[in-house]
Design a protein around this motif. Structure first.
Motif, PDB file in Angstrom:
ATOM      1  N   PRO A 142      -8.745  -5.400   9.445  1.00 36.79           N
ATOM      2  CA  PRO A 142      -9.987  -6.075   9.058  1.00 36.79           C
ATOM      3  C   PRO A 142      -9.929  -6.481   7.587  1.00 36.79           C
ATOM      4  N   VAL A 143     -10.519  -7.641   7.281  1.00 36.08           N
ATOM      5  CA  VAL A 143     -10.545  -8.158   5.911  1.00 36.08           C
ATOM      6  C   VAL A 143     -12.002  -8.330   5.503  1.00 36.08           C
ATOM      7  N   LYS A 144     -12.379  -7.710   4.368  1.00 39.68           N
ATOM      8  CA  LYS A 144     -13.754  -7.839   3.884  1.00 39.68           C
ATOM      9  C   LYS A 144     -14.073  -9.300   3.593  1.00 39.68           C
ATOM     10  N   GLY A 145     -15.187  -9.751   4.100  1.00 43.29           N
ATOM     11  CA  GLY A 145     -15.648 -11.112   3.840  1.00 43.29           C
ATOM     12  C   GLY A 145     -15.031 -12.156   4.746  1.00 43.29           C
ATOM     13  N   ALA A 146     -14.121 -11.775   5.602  1.00 41.75           N
ATOM     14  CA  ALA A 146     -13.509 -12.731   6.535  1.00 41.75           C
ATOM     15  C   ALA A 146     -14.081 -12.494   7.931  1.00 41.75           C
ATOM     16  N   PRO A 147     -14.281 -13.557   8.687  1.00 43.80           N
ATOM     17  CA  PRO A 147     -14.874 -13.393  10.013  1.00 43.80           C
ATOM     18  C   PRO A 147     -13.906 -12.821  11.052  1.00 43.80           C
ATOM     19  N   LYS A 148     -12.621 -12.811  10.741  1.00 48.82           N
ATOM     20  CA  LYS A 148     -11.639 -12.311  11.706  1.00 48.82           C
ATOM     21  C   LYS A 148     -10.607 -11.450  10.975  1.00 48.82           C
ATOM     22  N   PRO A 149      -9.957 -10.542  11.706  1.00 52.59           N
ATOM     23  CA  PRO A 149      -8.942  -9.688  11.078  1.00 52.59           C
ATOM     24  C   PRO A 149      -7.593 -10.399  10.984  1.00 52.59           C
ATOM     25  N   VAL A 150      -6.702  -9.829  10.177  1.00 50.82           N
ATOM     26  CA  VAL A 150      -5.302 -10.268  10.180  1.00 50.82           C
ATOM     27  C   VAL A 150      -4.711  -9.679  11.456  1.00 50.82           C
ATOM     28  N   LYS A 151      -4.218 -10.517  12.342  1.00 56.38           N
ATOM     29  CA  LYS A 151      -3.752 -10.087  13.659  1.00 56.38           C
ATOM     30  C   LYS A 151      -2.386  -9.402  13.588  1.00 56.38           C
ATOM     31  N   ALA A 152      -2.174  -8.468  14.486  1.00 53.26           N
ATOM     32  CA  ALA A 152      -0.868  -7.831  14.624  1.00 53.26           C
ATOM     33  C   ALA A 152       0.151  -8.908  14.994  1.00 53.26           C
ATOM     34  N   GLY A 153       1.328  -8.840  14.412  1.00 52.22           N
ATOM     35  CA  GLY A 153       2.361  -9.828  14.669  1.00 52.22           C
ATOM     36  C   GLY A 153       2.406 -10.951  13.650  1.00 52.22           C
ATOM     37  N   THR A 154       1.447 -10.967  12.701  1.00 48.81           N
ATOM     38  CA  THR A 154       1.435 -11.983  11.653  1.00 48.81           C
ATOM     39  C   THR A 154       2.618 -11.751  10.725  1.00 48.81           C
ATOM     40  N   LYS A 155       3.401 -12.799  10.490  1.00 48.51           N
ATOM     41  CA  LYS A 155       4.550 -12.686   9.594  1.00 48.51           C
ATOM     42  C   LYS A 155       4.119 -13.063   8.180  1.00 48.51           C
ATOM     43  N   VAL A 156       4.503 -12.214   7.225  1.00 49.79           N
ATOM     44  CA  VAL A 156       4.169 -12.421   5.821  1.00 49.79           C
ATOM     45  C   VAL A 156       5.482 -12.571   5.062  1.00 49.79           C
ATOM     46  N   LYS A 157       5.634 -13.701   4.358  1.00 47.59           N
ATOM     47  CA  LYS A 157       6.881 -13.982   3.648  1.00 47.59           C
ATOM     48  C   LYS A 157       6.723 -13.727   2.159  1.00 47.59           C
ATOM     49  N   ASN A 158       7.836 -13.437   1.507  1.00 51.33           N
ATOM     50  CA  ASN A 158       7.928 -13.341   0.049  1.00 51.33           C
ATOM     51  C   ASN A 158       6.920 -12.349  -0.543  1.00 51.33           C
ATOM     52  N   ILE A 159       7.041 -11.089  -0.143  1.00 54.28           N
ATOM     53  CA  ILE A 159       6.136 -10.065  -0.653  1.00 54.28           C
ATOM     54  C   ILE A 159       6.523  -9.643  -2.068  1.00 54.28           C
ATOM     55  N   ARG A 160       5.565  -9.091  -2.799  1.00 54.92           N
ATOM     56  CA  ARG A 160       5.796  -8.492  -4.117  1.00 54.92           C
ATOM     57  C   ARG A 160       5.330  -7.050  -4.040  1.00 54.92           C
ATOM     58  N   LEU A 161       6.153  -6.124  -4.524  1.00 55.35           N
ATOM     59  CA  LEU A 161       5.848  -4.705  -4.429  1.00 55.35           C
ATOM     60  C   LEU A 161       5.149  -4.195  -5.690  1.00 55.35           C
ATOM     61  N   ARG A 162       4.203  -3.285  -5.481  1.00 56.59           N
ATOM     62  CA  ARG A 162       3.483  -2.613  -6.573  1.00 56.59           C
ATOM     63  C   ARG A 162       3.534  -1.113  -6.306  1.00 56.59           C
ATOM     64  N   PRO A 163       4.579  -0.415  -6.780  1.00 53.50           N
ATOM     65  CA  PRO A 163       4.731   1.001  -6.450  1.00 53.50           C
ATOM     66  C   PRO A 163       3.632   1.904  -7.005  1.00 53.50           C
ATOM     67  N   ASP A 164       2.885   1.469  -7.997  1.00 55.99           N
ATOM     68  CA  ASP A 164       1.878   2.315  -8.615  1.00 55.99           C
ATOM     69  C   ASP A 164       0.496   2.175  -7.974  1.00 55.99           C
ATOM     70  N   SER A 165       0.386   1.434  -6.891  1.00 56.06           N
ATOM     71  CA  SER A 165      -0.908   1.160  -6.277  1.00 56.06           C
ATOM     72  C   SER A 165      -0.968   1.718  -4.857  1.00 56.06           C
ATOM     73  N   ASP A 166      -2.193   1.979  -4.374  1.00 55.71           N
ATOM     74  CA  ASP A 166      -2.395   2.438  -2.998  1.00 55.71           C
ATOM     75  C   ASP A 166      -2.045   1.321  -2.012  1.00 55.71           C
ATOM     76  N   HIS A 167      -2.523   0.103  -2.292  1.00 58.18           N
ATOM     77  CA  HIS A 167      -2.150  -1.078  -1.507  1.00 58.18           C
ATOM     78  C   HIS A 167      -0.934  -1.665  -2.217  1.00 58.18           C
ATOM     79  N   ASN A 168       0.259  -1.244  -1.788  1.00 59.07           N
ATOM     80  CA  ASN A 168       1.465  -1.468  -2.580  1.00 59.07           C
ATOM     81  C   ASN A 168       2.233  -2.749  -2.264  1.00 59.07           C
ATOM     82  N   ILE A 169       1.640  -3.672  -1.520  1.00 60.76           N
ATOM     83  CA  ILE A 169       2.281  -4.961  -1.244  1.00 60.76           C
ATOM     84  C   ILE A 169       1.302  -6.076  -1.604  1.00 60.76           C
TER      85      ILE A 169
END
Length: 110
Positions: free
Chosen positions: A63-90
């Motif tokens: 689920p995404v706050k403020g969005a009418p629909k969730p990010v669906k399972a199977g969605t491909k996300v390209k070119n991620i950036r990592l944040r090792p010091d955060s709880d949401h680390n991508i």
């Protein structure tokens, strides 16, 4: 003594082994050397190490706050950036949602 293990807390070289743990004689910090070697690395839900620029696949509806629909399972996300010091680390951009942060336990490496 080239195999001296430095304390991860105070960087002291005066450490010793006790059972399977390392102990610092200066600050009395106790740690497992196997865990320290994996520190700072980010792993997906299957235990594969992630790197900046990787592509991942979302494994469950998110689920995404403020969005009418969730990010669906199977969605491909390209070119991620990592944040090792955060709880949401991508950090990433998802088509239809824009920039957002994900937790690594909800993705698998593509």
């Amino acid at each position: 003594m080239s195999d001296t293990i430095l304390c991860p807390k105070c960087q002291s070289e005066f450490t010793y082994e006790q059972d399977n743990l390392q102990v610092c004689s200066q600050c009395f910090h106790v740690w497992d050397p196997a865990e320290v070697s994996a520190e700072g690395k980010i792993f997906d839900s299957l235990g594969k190490e992630l790197q900046n620029g990787d592509s991942v696949i979302v494994i469950k509806d998110l689920p995404v706050k403020g969005a009418p629909k969730p990010v669906k399972a199977g969605t491909k996300v390209k070119n991620i950036r990592l944040r090792p010091d955060s709880d949401h680390n991508i950090d990433c951009k998802i088509d239809g949602f824009g920039s957002m942060a994900l937790k690594s336990e909800f993705v698998k490496k593509a």
